[in-house]
Structure formats: C-alpha cells, structure tokens
Design a protein around this motif. Sequence first.
Motif, mmCIF file in Angstrom:
data_model
loop_
_atom_site.group_PDB
_atom_site.id
_atom_site.type_symbol
_atom_site.label_atom_id
_atom_site.label_comp_id
_atom_site.label_asym_id
_atom_site.label_seq_id
_atom_site.Cartn_x
_atom_site.Cartn_y
_atom_site.Cartn_z
ATOM 1 N N GLY A 134 0.806 -1.224 0.000
ATOM 2 C CA GLY A 134 0.000 0.000 0.000
ATOM 3 C C GLY A 134 0.835 1.267 0.000
ATOM 4 N N THR A 135 0.208 2.366 -0.378
ATOM 5 C CA THR A 135 0.924 3.640 -0.497
ATOM 6 C C THR A 135 1.304 4.215 0.880
ATOM 7 O OG1 THR A 135 -1.170 4.852 -0.548
ATOM 8 C CG2 THR A 135 -0.235 4.248 -2.678
ATOM 9 N N SER A 136 0.521 3.898 1.908
ATOM 10 C CA SER A 136 0.836 4.439 3.239
ATOM 11 C C SER A 136 2.100 3.797 3.797
ATOM 12 C CB SER A 136 -0.331 4.208 4.205
ATOM 13 O OG SER A 136 -1.542 4.623 3.625
ATOM 14 N N ILE A 137 2.198 2.482 3.647
ATOM 15 C CA ILE A 137 3.392 1.796 4.162
ATOM 16 C C ILE A 137 4.596 2.104 3.269
ATOM 17 C CG2 ILE A 137 4.334 -0.405 5.021
ATOM 18 C CD1 ILE A 137 1.845 0.698 6.526
ATOM 19 N N ALA A 138 4.337 2.346 1.991
ATOM 20 C CA ALA A 138 5.420 2.794 1.105
ATOM 21 C C ALA A 138 5.970 4.131 1.603
ATOM 22 C CB ALA A 138 4.926 2.912 -0.332
ATOM 23 N N ALA A 139 5.091 4.986 2.118
ATOM 24 C CA ALA A 139 5.525 6.282 2.672
ATOM 25 C C ALA A 139 6.353 6.087 3.938
ATOM 26 C CB ALA A 139 4.314 7.170 2.958
#
Length: 256
Positions: free
Chosen positions: A66-71
């Motif tokens: 996901g994009t949040s964990i990528a952040a």
Amino acid sequence: AVMKEVFDTRTIEEELQKRLDVEEVHVVPGDSDEFSWVKKELGRSAVSVMKRKLLPDNNVIAVTGGTSIAAVAEMLVPDADLKEALFVPARGGLGEQVENQANTICSTMARKAMGSYRLLHVPDQLSQEAFDSLISEPNVQSVLKLIHAATMVVHGIGDARTMAERRDTAPDVLKKLEDGNAVAEAFGYYFDADGGIVHKVTTIGLQLEELTTIPAIIAVAGGSSKADAIEACMKRAPGQVLVTDEGAARRILNRG
Ligand code: BG6
C-alpha cells in the motif's frame, strides 16, 4: 497559534484513543486525501513509533503493501537498532502494483534502514494446484516461519470498495463484499463495521489470529475517506498503535 495547534492535536489524539479503544494514537495535521505531503508525515510519524517499539534484539518486522506503508519506507533512515532488524512481507501477493507490493516495500525498508530482508514469492491469482506446490517450497516455508515469529507488524488499512477495485476483484467476490456490508480491508481480510470478517483473499503469511501474540502492531492509515475503515479495523485489534491524520480523526470523532 502554534500552541493552539499543538494542544488541538493532543486533544484529538486523546479523544480518538478513547473512542477507538486502542493503545496509542498519533494524529498528523492535514488530510492525506487532499494533500500528498500529509501521507509523508504519516510515514515520518510511523517511523518514530517503530523505533520506539523495537525489542532489544532479534526484531522481525512484517510489513504490508500500500501507499501508506510505502511512505513509511521512504522515511526510514539507518539507525543502530534497525540495522539488526529483519524485514519480511506480512502476506503473499494481494494484487497490488509492484511499487505498492509488500515485497517491494520490505526491500526498500531494509535498504533504507540498512537491515536485512527476506521475500515471499507467492503471486496472487494462482490455481489451487500451483498454490499448493508453491507453499511447500522450502524457501517459502522458511520465510513463513519468520513471518509467524514477527515481533512487529506495520500495516495499512483500506476502504473495502477501494481495495476491491484496486485488486480487480472478481464479480462474485464483489457481490459477497457488498452483501456482507464490507467497509474495511487489512492484510487481505475484508471486515464489516463491527469488525466481522466478510471475506479473506487467498494467500499465505500472517493470519489475523496471530496478531494477538505479536508485541507491536502499528496501523498506518489516514484520509477522511478511510474513517469507517479505520474504525472497523480497530475493533479487531485493540492493542494496536494507530498512526493517522486529522482528516480521518475528525471524520471519526464528528460522527458522535
Ligand atoms: C494494501 C494492503 O497493499 O494496501 C492492504 O494489502 C491495505 O491490506 C492497503 O489496506 C492500503 O493501501 P493504501 O494505499 O491506502 O495505504
């Protein structure tokens, strides 16, 4: 003005912590649905929680996609304690684009933190036969053992419909999600508003029941559109730390 802002954030955190009955809540200013920098701040806040929750040694950190964990991955920097950490994906393929896959994020985290990593090569959308033979591979088995021994989990939360669409979910499953009033998704599990499981994506890795034995569980999810999803997910794992944003927090609290 600065003092007021600090004060407000604290108040929101306390109210949200009570409302969701979770162990710890961190709220960053802004709404990540509106501004991409807010997601970066979610990442930064999650990294400081991760560092604080590390065990003295033998840390095995399982991460989702996901994009949040990528952040979160983007915000990691080398750290004496994290150097010893081993990063693993929480579960096998769940139908994400490469940059948002748990495997990719896991290797990025290890590179940024100068830790090590192991990957789980189990693609999504496999026939039962292929799936059965893959999971009996010794390499897959050894990574699974590590996942089951995770000391920390860092995971995203998605809105059920958004995730189902992003994963190109088959029509019969979409119907099941709709009939079951699924509002949230995490780890490939879809939940209704009470936290009941509506559907589970076929893959291997961390099972929901295992969360109760993992010392640190950190959920990273923001944006006002995820309010329902966050609230539903928090009913499953009350011992969690939630890192969220003002957009989601205000939407949850303003519903009374
Ligand atoms: C997916 C995870 O990769 O990311 C899901 O498999 C999670 O469990 C989702 O809900 C969250 O994505 P995002 O981009 O909203 O952080």
